[in-house]
Write an enzyme that holds these catalytic residues in place. Structure first.
Site, short mmCIF file in Angstrom:
data_model
loop_
_atom_site.label_atom_id
_atom_site.label_comp_id
_atom_site.label_asym_id
_atom_site.label_seq_id
_atom_site.Cartn_x
_atom_site.Cartn_y
_atom_site.Cartn_z
N ASP A 14 9.91 3.59 23.28
CA ASP A 14 8.82 3.32 24.23
C ASP A 14 8.53 4.64 24.96
O ASP A 14 9.20 5.66 24.78
CB ASP A 14 9.18 2.18 25.19
CG ASP A 14 7.90 1.53 25.75
OD1 ASP A 14 6.82 2.13 25.63
OD2 ASP A 14 7.98 0.42 26.30
C1 BGC Z 1 4.68 0.13 27.13
C2 BGC Z 1 4.54 -0.20 25.66
C3 BGC Z 1 3.35 0.50 25.07
C4 BGC Z 1 3.46 1.98 25.33
C5 BGC Z 1 2.33 2.80 24.75
C6 BGC Z 1 4.58 1.61 27.40
O1 BGC Z 1 4.50 1.88 28.75
O2 BGC Z 1 5.91 -0.37 27.59
O3 BGC Z 1 4.45 -1.59 25.49
O4 BGC Z 1 3.24 0.22 23.70
O5 BGC Z 1 3.50 2.21 26.73
O6 BGC Z 1 1.14 2.58 25.41
#
Ligand code: BGC
Length: 766
Positions: free
Chosen positions: A297
């Protein structure tokens, strides 16, 4: 001078042909969910053979594009990195033109011309926005959920997107956690089926087709169990709970062929998920045989430093790659530290190479080595965006997702000539709130059709509409009564009041935890005053989590849970209010009476001192002093404009052995005055186990449509495998003994029967 990349590529392809033939003619047993395209292995070998170490590391980096007023853009530094082959993938970049432009930077400037991959959070629609995932889950309609993901993939892929960071398959049992909105709710069985349906919808049959995208099962793992519902917080649980409750939807996604898995921000039992070998290397790859790639993430590798697990950023990169991570989302740490880590012999070149291989394989499966521009097609983009049939699909999905929670004295549906309607509330005419969190490239300002606009159109000259916003929904609006009078005046002049209330869209989703579950701002106070006018009040809710609605349930005439219903949310609400669509949604998550009951979910354990109806006056039981144990609305609950009656359960056997199947059936009759859909739900309970078992577990359901007066017999079958669980020694299998099974219209409205299992079964995996 750098050789023209396409000459190199052509040579590679030529070189690869004989090998491809060999591979194609060999009868390789392939139990991978994707059949490896013929020729992939030799071509990837060729590329890896020619790539420098830095180029391999480059494939492991994923960076964000940014936005300007004119659309997506990319930082100058990233452009340089792309040209230098230091980037494998970009996310948040879209439109056919822009992704082509970025692709050209990589294909025409880097030594080997390896194409970029474009990712994006296409969570519930790309341009045409569907209801939030929790809402879609309330439809209990797997075909509709799959279709929603299919439409999203078709729109997104036309604008250059190869990969979505969805579905989120985290089980969530704490409505304080804002990301409950992004998943399928509290249940393992329903959540697993929905996870697979979404993967199938995004990825289709063939990853190489131009209208499919790679899916991502996220956030691995146990992110939804954040302590006290506070986002990113600690999770700590037994291996049994992890494997019984939180992992099955990931396993279902892997079995459905999900291409990528995203690690989560949280720590699990003291080890951050992004550095967690047990989760990634042992379970995901070792036990489940996952052969896609693992992405982190957003900067979650870096966050292992504040977690207190990594000494510094280099150590964090080492821990992540060691655990089995392949791609670093936005952290930049693989790019920065892998070379030195290899030099210091803390990481091997082979680790870097196998991560690069997995990423290149996905690019190959997408067909990008054949034509890196195939998804960035301006003509397809122009044809696909906001197609009327897609907008119609969002409207249909929104109707299917709505849950009728209360309908006293048949307040709904409204009469076709309803007289004067007072439409009140901060969500009645707000376009952007309809969309909820994660709007991808969907327009929030123009396209969404509000309840107000849809009601005006529906009413025409058949009724009068009085609109007043009435109250604010921001927390700081709590004391502001300035809009009340206009709203009350409209209510007094109306035959019926429709109050569209709930949460502002950004109150759920990421970093949106709450400590209360009330209607925020001044809404609750306004609702009370609207009810006090004596006019029937219909409360239409838009929100991303279960709310505590005890007062509303006791006082308003009707409640319709509409979640954040998407681009065509307004018309969908109006379809339901007027009965053009008979509501068929059922809650995928328990609605508590008060936040103090959290966590409350239907498959709890019985305890040694259960509160049973005959003991309501006893003290020393597992209970609260100031509230019942029961929720306000149970998992699986939802009303219809018609009524369904259930016969008793009939069983074809009351005893089964390990190889036998038992069939339970009920006859459901539509005894109301119109056609409708019912979700017939099937649960069981294992009465005694080597470890204690939940009081009920969902094991099947069927959504049926019955004409007025029609009856249908619905059958569910069950065998010993369905009764399997992690036993005391953590082996997976059923135990002989007595069981109850239940069939009904919600987890708290069922008929029961008993059977027994003789003999013992063992299964190696769930
Ligand atoms: C979120 C994810 C997301 C990623 C990319 C993160 O802050 O937890 O769910 O896919 O950002 O945008």
């Amino acid at each position: 001078m750098t050789p023209c990349p396409w000459i190199v590529r052509t040579k590679l392809l030529k070189l690869a042909v004989p090998l491809a033939l060999i591979i194609a003619s060999a009868a390789v047993a392939d139990d991978s969910p994707w059949r490896d395209p013929p020729g992939m292995a030799p071509i990837i070998d060729e590329f890896l053979g020619r790539m420098t170490f830095e180029e391999k590391v480059g494939q492991l980096g994923l960076y964000t594009s940014d936005w300007s007023v004119t659309g997506p853009t990319v930082r100058a530094g990233y452009k340089e990195d792309i040209r230098a082959g230091r980037v494998g993938a970009i996310f948040n970049a879209y439109t056919a033109e822009f992704t082509r432009e970025l692709q050209r930077l990589s294909v025409e400037n880097t030594r080997l011309g390896i194409p970029l991959m474009f990712g994006y959070d296409v969570v519930h629609g790309f341009r045409s926005i569907f209801p939030i995932p929790l809402g879609e889950a309330a439809s209990w309609d797997l075909a509709a959920i799959e279709r929603s993901a299919r439409v999203a993939a078709t729109e997104a892929s036309a604008e250059g997107i190869h990969w979505t960071f969805a579905p989120m398959v985290d089980i969530a049992r704490d409505p304080r956690w804002g990301r409950i909105a992004e998943g399928a709710g509290e249940d393992v069985y329903l959540g697993s089926l929905i996870a697979a349906a979404r993967v199938r919808g995004f990825q289709g049959e063939d990853l190489g087709a131009v209208d499919t995208v790679l899916a991502t099962a996220k956030h691995y793992a146990a992110y939804g169990a954040a302590l006290a519902g506070r986002d990113y917080s600690t999770t700590d649980m037994s291996d049994r709970v992890l494997r019984s409750t939180y992992l099955p939807p990931f396993k279902a996604a892997v079995d459905a062929g999900v291409a990528t898995v995203m690690t989560s921000f949280n720590e699990l039992n003291g080890v951050p998920a992004t550095g967690n070998r047990y989760l990634i290397a042992d379970i995901l790859r070792g036990e489940w045989g996952f052969d896609g790639f693992v992405v982190t993430d957003y900067t979650s590798i870096n966050e292992m430093v504040p977690h207190g697990y990594a000494r510094d950023l280099a150590h964090a990169a080492e821990l992540a790659i060691d655990a089995g991570v392949d791609m670093d989302l936005q952290g930049g740490l693989f790019t920065e530290h892998l070379a030195a880590l290899v030099k210091d012999e803390r990481v091997t070149e082979a680790q870097v190479e196998s991560a690069a291989r997995r990423i290149l394989e996905m690019k190959y499966r997408l067909g990008l080595f054949e034509d890196p521009y195939r998804y960035s097609d301006p003509a397809r983009q122009a044809a696909e965006i906001y197609k009327p049939e897609y907008l119609e699909a969002t409207r249909d999905m929104a109707r299917r997702s709505m849950v009728l929670l209360k309908n006293a004295e048949a307040t709904l549906p409204l009469s076709p000539n309803p007289g004067t309607i007072a439409l009140i509330g901060p969500l009645a005419d707000s376009k952007s709130d309809l969309i909820g969190s994660w709007s991808a490239a969907g327009d929030r300002d123009e396209k969404p059709v509000t309840v107000r606009a849809a009601l005006e159109e529906r009413l025409g000259d058949r009724g009068r509409l009085l609109y007043a916003r009435g109250a604010g929904y921001a927390f700081e609006d709590a004391g502001d009564r300035s809009g009340f009078e206009a709203a009350l005046e409209a209510a007094r002049a109306a035959d019926v009041v429709i109050a569209v209330m709930g949460e502002r869209a950004d109150m759920s989703g990421e970093a949106a935890s709450r400590t209360t579950l009330d209607l925020p701002g001044a809404q609750a106070a306004l609702l009370e005053q609207l009810v006090a006018t004596g006019k029937p009040v219909v409360l239409v809710l838009m929100n991303g989590r279960p709310l505590a609605l005890e007062w509303a349930d006791a006082n308003v005439a009707a409640i319709l849970e509409a979640w954040y219903p998407g681009t065509m949310g307004g018309p969908a609400v109006v379809d339901v209010l007027f009965g053009d669509y008979n509501p068929s949604g059922r809650l995928p998550v328990t609605f508590p009476r008060t936040v103090g009951q959290v966590q409350i979910y239907y498959d709890m354990k019985n305890t040694g001192r259960p509160l049973t109806p005959d003991k309501v006056n006893e003290k020393y039981l597992s209970r609260y002093l100031d509230a019942p144990n029961t929720p306000l609305y149970a998992f699986g609950f939802g009303l219809s404009y018609t009524r369904f009656e259930y016969s008793d359960i009939s069983l074809d056997a009351t005893e089964i052995g390990p190889g036998d199947t038992l069939t339970a059936s009920v006859t459901v009759t539509n005894t109301g005055d119109r056609a409708g859909e019912e979700v017939v739900q099937f649960y069981f309970r294992d009465l005694v186990g080597s470890v204690t078992r939940p009081v009920k577990q969902l094991k099947g359901f069927e959504k049926i449509r019955l004409a007025k007066g029609e009856s249908r017999t619905v059958r569910f079958s069950l065998n010993a495998d369905d009764l399997a669980f992690y036993r005391a020694d953590m082996s997976y299998g059923a135990e002989p003994g007595e069981f109850e099974l239940f069939i009904g219209s919600s987890s708290d409205d069922v008929r029961a029967a008993r059977f027994s299992l003789k003999g013992e079964t063992t299964m190696s995996e769930f």
